[in-house]
Scaffold this motif. Sequence first.
Motif, mmCIF file in Angstrom:
data_model
loop_
_atom_site.group_PDB
_atom_site.id
_atom_site.type_symbol
_atom_site.label_atom_id
_atom_site.label_comp_id
_atom_site.label_asym_id
_atom_site.label_seq_id
_atom_site.Cartn_x
_atom_site.Cartn_y
_atom_site.Cartn_z
ATOM 1 N N ILE A 216 4.270 19.367 9.946
ATOM 2 C CA ILE A 216 4.608 18.292 10.611
ATOM 3 C C ILE A 216 3.980 17.031 10.794
ATOM 4 O O ILE A 216 3.059 17.075 9.538
ATOM 5 C CB ILE A 216 3.287 18.586 11.958
ATOM 6 N N HIS A 217 5.374 16.563 10.362
ATOM 7 C CA HIS A 217 5.353 14.908 9.754
ATOM 8 C C HIS A 217 5.590 13.866 10.554
ATOM 9 O O HIS A 217 6.158 14.100 11.607
ATOM 10 C CB HIS A 217 6.327 14.599 8.744
ATOM 11 N N VAL A 218 4.679 12.996 11.003
ATOM 12 C CA VAL A 218 4.971 12.026 12.225
ATOM 13 C C VAL A 218 4.830 10.569 11.230
ATOM 14 O O VAL A 218 4.972 10.272 10.671
ATOM 15 C CB VAL A 218 3.126 12.249 12.997
ATOM 16 N N TRP A 219 6.426 10.268 12.016
ATOM 17 C CA TRP A 219 6.878 8.922 12.180
ATOM 18 C C TRP A 219 6.061 7.944 13.138
ATOM 19 O O TRP A 219 5.661 8.348 14.118
ATOM 20 C CB TRP A 219 7.758 8.864 11.260
ATOM 21 N N THR A 220 6.304 6.856 12.944
ATOM 22 C CA THR A 220 6.220 5.713 11.753
ATOM 23 C C THR A 220 4.534 5.265 11.968
ATOM 24 O O THR A 220 4.319 4.079 13.001
ATOM 25 C CB THR A 220 6.930 5.192 11.626
ATOM 26 N N ILE A 221 4.128 5.514 11.722
ATOM 27 C CA ILE A 221 2.554 5.550 10.364
ATOM 28 C C ILE A 221 2.075 4.662 9.825
ATOM 29 O O ILE A 221 2.134 5.068 8.655
ATOM 30 C CB ILE A 221 1.189 6.522 11.047
ATOM 31 N N ASN A 222 1.524 2.911 10.243
ATOM 32 C CA ASN A 222 0.680 1.870 9.205
ATOM 33 C C ASN A 222 -0.626 1.471 9.346
ATOM 34 O O ASN A 222 -0.802 1.116 8.471
ATOM 35 C CB ASN A 222 1.124 0.527 9.608
ATOM 36 N N ASP A 223 -1.355 2.101 10.647
ATOM 37 C CA ASP A 223 -2.459 2.088 10.703
ATOM 38 C C ASP A 223 -3.737 3.213 9.887
ATOM 39 O O ASP A 223 -2.947 4.286 9.873
ATOM 40 C CB ASP A 223 -2.865 2.151 11.864
ATOM 41 N N PRO A 224 -4.130 2.736 8.583
ATOM 42 C CA PRO A 224 -5.227 3.917 8.366
ATOM 43 C C PRO A 224 -5.402 4.373 8.813
ATOM 44 O O PRO A 224 -5.701 5.821 9.058
ATOM 45 C CB PRO A 224 -5.611 3.039 7.140
ATOM 46 N N GLN A 225 -6.806 3.911 9.701
ATOM 47 C CA GLN A 225 -7.830 4.763 10.975
ATOM 48 C C GLN A 225 -6.798 6.014 11.642
ATOM 49 O O GLN A 225 -6.767 7.416 11.600
ATOM 50 C CB GLN A 225 -8.420 4.231 11.851
ATOM 51 N N ARG A 226 -5.398 5.509 12.064
ATOM 52 C CA ARG A 226 -4.439 6.464 12.581
ATOM 53 C C ARG A 226 -4.099 7.662 12.079
ATOM 54 O O ARG A 226 -3.653 8.593 11.981
ATOM 55 C CB ARG A 226 -3.538 5.961 13.319
ATOM 56 N N GLY A 234 -4.036 18.025 12.030
ATOM 57 C CA GLY A 234 -4.190 19.531 11.296
ATOM 58 C C GLY A 234 -2.024 18.671 10.814
ATOM 59 O O GLY A 234 -1.284 19.842 10.909
ATOM 60 N N VAL A 235 -1.687 17.407 11.369
ATOM 61 C CA VAL A 235 -0.999 17.219 10.476
ATOM 62 C C VAL A 235 -0.634 17.297 9.146
ATOM 63 O O VAL A 235 -1.641 17.002 7.892
ATOM 64 C CB VAL A 235 -0.058 15.652 10.987
ATOM 65 N N ASP A 236 0.576 17.371 8.303
ATOM 66 C CA ASP A 236 0.876 17.382 7.213
ATOM 67 C C ASP A 236 1.030 16.604 6.526
ATOM 68 O O ASP A 236 1.656 16.099 5.226
ATOM 69 C CB ASP A 236 2.030 19.101 6.450
ATOM 70 N N GLY A 237 2.130 15.683 6.905
ATOM 71 C CA GLY A 237 2.448 14.267 6.623
ATOM 72 C C GLY A 237 2.603 13.058 7.468
ATOM 73 O O GLY A 237 2.799 13.161 8.332
ATOM 74 N N ILE A 238 2.685 11.946 7.072
ATOM 75 C CA ILE A 238 2.903 10.630 7.169
ATOM 76 C C ILE A 238 4.277 9.740 6.823
ATOM 77 O O ILE A 238 3.830 9.746 5.060
ATOM 78 C CB ILE A 238 1.586 10.260 7.207
ATOM 79 N N VAL A 239 4.669 9.723 7.703
ATOM 80 C CA VAL A 239 5.480 8.753 7.581
ATOM 81 C C VAL A 239 5.487 7.048 7.438
ATOM 82 O O VAL A 239 5.014 7.174 9.029
ATOM 83 C CB VAL A 239 7.327 9.023 7.813
ATOM 84 N N THR A 240 5.109 6.523 6.954
ATOM 85 C CA THR A 240 4.847 5.083 6.733
ATOM 86 C C THR A 240 5.564 4.099 6.484
ATOM 87 O O THR A 240 6.169 4.099 5.130
ATOM 88 C CB THR A 240 3.521 4.893 6.148
ATOM 89 N N ASP A 241 5.751 2.676 6.646
ATOM 90 C CA ASP A 241 6.679 1.523 5.908
ATOM 91 C C ASP A 241 4.994 0.660 4.869
ATOM 92 O O ASP A 241 5.792 0.125 3.944
ATOM 93 C CB ASP A 241 6.135 0.151 7.546
ATOM 94 N N ARG A 242 4.477 2.025 5.090
ATOM 95 C CA ARG A 242 3.465 1.308 3.705
ATOM 96 C C ARG A 242 2.623 2.365 3.000
ATOM 97 O O ARG A 242 1.822 2.543 3.265
ATOM 98 C CB ARG A 242 2.186 0.381 4.573
ATOM 99 N N ALA A 243 4.077 2.639 2.131
ATOM 100 C CA ALA A 243 3.481 4.448 1.207
ATOM 101 C C ALA A 243 1.954 3.865 1.148
ATOM 102 O O ALA A 243 0.882 4.676 0.643
ATOM 103 C CB ALA A 243 4.155 4.737 0.764
ATOM 104 N N ASP A 244 2.212 1.730 -0.452
ATOM 105 C CA ASP A 244 0.703 2.381 -0.903
ATOM 106 C C ASP A 244 -0.131 2.289 0.158
ATOM 107 O O ASP A 244 -1.543 2.377 -0.707
ATOM 108 C CB ASP A 244 0.778 0.502 -1.167
ATOM 109 N N VAL A 245 -0.439 1.854 0.719
ATOM 110 C CA VAL A 245 -1.473 1.955 2.274
ATOM 111 C C VAL A 245 -1.871 3.123 2.408
ATOM 112 O O VAL A 245 -3.000 3.603 1.801
ATOM 113 C CB VAL A 245 -1.695 0.791 2.573
ATOM 114 N N ALA A 246 -1.246 4.263 2.989
ATOM 115 C CA ALA A 246 -1.361 5.603 3.792
ATOM 116 C C ALA A 246 -1.763 5.951 1.619
ATOM 117 O O ALA A 246 -2.812 6.910 1.881
ATOM 118 C CB ALA A 246 -0.075 6.062 3.468
ATOM 119 N N LEU A 247 -1.494 5.930 0.651
ATOM 120 C CA LEU A 247 -1.733 6.453 -0.355
ATOM 121 C C LEU A 247 -2.740 6.528 -0.895
ATOM 122 O O LEU A 247 -4.123 7.154 -1.215
ATOM 123 C CB LEU A 247 -0.677 6.621 -1.671
#
Length: 252
Positions: A216-226, A234-247
């Motif tokens: 399960i990959h969820v888009w588009t998530i930019n908030d770190p707490q979310r 149990g989500v496996d992947g985050i699709v994000t505009d801010r990959a730097d923040v997500a990493l």
Amino acid sequence: MTHPYLLGAAHPRVLAHRGLVVPDQHIAENSFAAIAAAHAAGAEYVESDCHVTSDGHVVLFHDETLERVTGDPRAVRDVPLRELEQQMAARGGLATLAQSLESFPGTRFNLDVKAAAAAVGVGRLVAEDAHRVLVTSFSDDRRRIALAAAAPARPATSPGSRTLTRLVAAVGAGIRPVAMRLLDGLDALQIPERQGIIQVLTPRLIRWAHEAGVEIHVWTINDPQRMRDLVAMGVDGIVTDRADVALETLTR
């Protein structure tokens, strides 16, 4: 069996949505510079979109027209490659699909086929790199055409809107056999949390997808707490505009 696209990469997945464009950085989404920025930040996955130029080149571009990105009201399909390269030169550089696969051999690409005319070209171009490509589209027909064009290679895949709608309905109604049949042959579900009033992401959907071996990959998530909350669900992947923040958020 898990597709190679999902093997040997960090979990949870961080998918750089149209590359990486940070504030005050004067480059366009989906540009060559945006992909390079995502790569430099450590993103293993880049999500992008595919259109085709008037002279048949598959390019990474989201919108049907150039207007939002370059101010040109014409459709991508009406502009030749050379002219599109000129328009994108000051915006991070045009990224063709062929160039991107060659220039970033360690990057895994998540490709959304936006135009019917691009489907066959996408499939043929990714065939040699099918181990590191996922092909999807809002249109199940476009997705299937691209997958067929890649044969006998098999890129990973995520369903289109029609299949996803049927799957969400089956999950909501608790009809597991139908849901499992729809999940067969898929590698990931790339979904929003909600679609209008419909709650797409649910614990049951996550559970059944995982039982079928589907991520399960969820888009588009930019908030770190979310991001943290979704991974905890149990989500496996985050699709994000801010990959730097997500990493930073998900690998601390």
